[in-house]
Scaffold this motif. Structure first.
Motif, PDB file in Angstrom:
ATOM      1  N   GLY A  30       0.839   3.691   0.398  1.00 33.15           N
ATOM      2  CA  GLY A  30       0.681   2.555  -0.514  1.00 33.15           C
ATOM      3  C   GLY A  30      -0.087   1.434   0.397  1.00 33.15           C
ATOM      4  O   GLY A  30      -0.302   0.447   0.658  1.00 33.15           O
ATOM      5  N   VAL A  62       0.272   5.657  -5.941  1.00 34.19           N
ATOM      6  CA  VAL A  62      -0.524   6.339  -5.175  1.00 34.19           C
ATOM      7  C   VAL A  62      -0.979   7.578  -4.493  1.00 34.19           C
ATOM      8  O   VAL A  62      -1.667   8.263  -3.809  1.00 34.19           O
ATOM      9  CB  VAL A  62       0.741   6.555  -3.660  1.00 34.19           C
ATOM     10  N   ALA A 112       4.948   9.874  -7.120  1.00 28.72           N
ATOM     11  CA  ALA A 112       3.711   9.290  -6.371  1.00 28.72           C
ATOM     12  C   ALA A 112       2.640   8.837  -7.543  1.00 28.72           C
ATOM     13  O   ALA A 112       2.329   8.009  -7.121  1.00 28.72           O
ATOM     14  CB  ALA A 112       2.895  10.496  -5.752  1.00 28.72           C
ATOM     15  N   ARG A 150      14.705   4.596  -4.591  1.00 28.95           N
ATOM     16  CA  ARG A 150      13.619   3.542  -3.500  1.00 28.95           C
ATOM     17  C   ARG A 150      14.671   3.562  -1.904  1.00 28.95           C
ATOM     18  O   ARG A 150      15.719   3.408  -1.961  1.00 28.95           O
ATOM     19  CB  ARG A 150      13.636   2.025  -3.940  1.00 28.95           C
ATOM     20  N   PRO A 174      12.585   1.242   3.642  1.00 24.33           N
ATOM     21  CA  PRO A 174      11.489   1.064   4.005  1.00 24.33           C
ATOM     22  C   PRO A 174      10.401   1.614   5.001  1.00 24.33           C
ATOM     23  O   PRO A 174      10.101   0.274   5.592  1.00 24.33           O
ATOM     24  CB  PRO A 174      10.578   0.848   2.516  1.00 24.33           C
ATOM     25  N   TRP A 200      -0.765  10.028  -0.005  1.00 20.62           N
ATOM     26  CA  TRP A 200       0.917   9.883  -0.301  1.00 20.62           C
ATOM     27  C   TRP A 200       1.238  11.024   1.018  1.00 20.62           C
ATOM     28  O   TRP A 200       0.516  12.184   1.345  1.00 20.62           O
ATOM     29  CB  TRP A 200       1.570   9.940  -0.774  1.00 20.62           C
ATOM     30  N   GLU A 234       4.314   5.572  -9.100  1.00 19.46           N
ATOM     31  CA  GLU A 234       3.961   4.861  -7.504  1.00 19.46           C
ATOM     32  C   GLU A 234       2.920   3.867  -7.020  1.00 19.46           C
ATOM     33  O   GLU A 234       2.381   3.057  -7.031  1.00 19.46           O
ATOM     34  CB  GLU A 234       4.790   5.093  -6.766  1.00 19.46           C
ATOM     35  N   PRO A 292       4.791   0.853   2.469  1.00 16.83           N
ATOM     36  CA  PRO A 292       5.008  -0.174   0.838  1.00 16.83           C
ATOM     37  C   PRO A 292       5.400   0.698  -0.226  1.00 16.83           C
ATOM     38  O   PRO A 292       6.915  -0.072  -1.118  1.00 16.83           O
ATOM     39  CB  PRO A 292       3.386  -0.969   0.501  1.00 16.83           C
ATOM     40  N   THR A 293       5.353   1.997  -0.347  1.00 16.75           N
ATOM     41  CA  THR A 293       5.894   2.593  -1.795  1.00 16.75           C
ATOM     42  C   THR A 293       6.774   3.259  -0.533  1.00 16.75           C
ATOM     43  O   THR A 293       6.327   4.689   0.350  1.00 16.75           O
ATOM     44  CB  THR A 293       4.788   3.693  -2.314  1.00 16.75           C
ATOM     45  N   HIS A 294       7.618   3.831  -0.109  1.00 19.92           N
ATOM     46  CA  HIS A 294       9.171   4.621  -0.335  1.00 19.92           C
ATOM     47  C   HIS A 294      10.155   4.666  -0.600  1.00 19.92           C
ATOM     48  O   HIS A 294      10.996   4.322  -0.891  1.00 19.92           O
ATOM     49  CB  HIS A 294       9.511   3.762   1.100  1.00 19.92           C
ATOM     50  N   VAL A 295       9.860   6.055  -1.483  1.00 24.03           N
ATOM     51  CA  VAL A 295      10.942   6.525  -2.473  1.00 24.03           C
ATOM     52  C   VAL A 295      11.580   7.987  -1.897  1.00 24.03           C
ATOM     53  O   VAL A 295      10.574   8.876  -1.547  1.00 24.03           O
ATOM     54  CB  VAL A 295      10.342   6.359  -3.843  1.00 24.03           C
ATOM     55  N   VAL A 323      14.154   5.467  -8.981  1.00 23.02           N
ATOM     56  CA  VAL A 323      12.498   5.175  -9.442  1.00 23.02           C
ATOM     57  C   VAL A 323      12.258   6.498 -11.204  1.00 23.02           C
ATOM     58  O   VAL A 323      11.600   6.928 -11.441  1.00 23.02           O
ATOM     59  CB  VAL A 323      11.856   5.692  -8.289  1.00 23.02           C
TER      60      VAL A 323
END
Length: 117
Positions: free
Chosen positions: A108, A79, A74, A31, A35, A84, A77, A38-41, A21
């Motif tokens: 997300g 968010v 963030a 990533r 997850p 976040w 992505e 929806p967003t999990h980095v 990312v």
């Protein structure tokens, strides 16, 4: 410094594939394979430090770079405006599974309360 037995060190080195990312000279973000939003980095320093306490004691400037990268992730992505969550588990009781300091950027969707009373 790299730990040849550490999965995150192997990801940073490119020995294990990941979906990158963000990358700087000293920070890598990728990533999460499992997850929770929806967003999990995951955001990690490229050098190996076991946990937050070890990182901040050894290299406070790098700790700041990692935190700055979490905000960049963030924003990238999408968010940053909606909100976040940033968290890092430290030690077995804290839920740490991989002993290479890492920060989770999650968002997300409404995430609710993290801990209940």
């Amino acid at each position: 410094m790299i730990d040849s037995d550490c999965i995150f060190c192997k990801i940073v080195a490119g020995d294990i594939p990941s979906t990158k990312v963000l990358e700087t000279d000293r920070v890598f973000a990728f990533r999460d394979l499992y997850p929770k939003a929806p967003t999990h980095v995951l955001v990690v320093p490229k050098d190996h430090y076991a946990n937050v306490a070890e990182l901040t004691a050894a290299d406070p400037a790098l700790a700041g770079e990692v935190l700055r990268a979490t905000a960049e992730v963030a924003a990238a992505e999408g968010v940053a405006e909606s909100g976040w969550r940033l968290f890092s588990n430290t030690g077995a009781d804290g839920g740490q599974d991989v002993f290479h300091v890492h920060f989770h950027v999650a968002g997300g969707k409404p995430l609710g309360r993290m801990l209940s009373n």
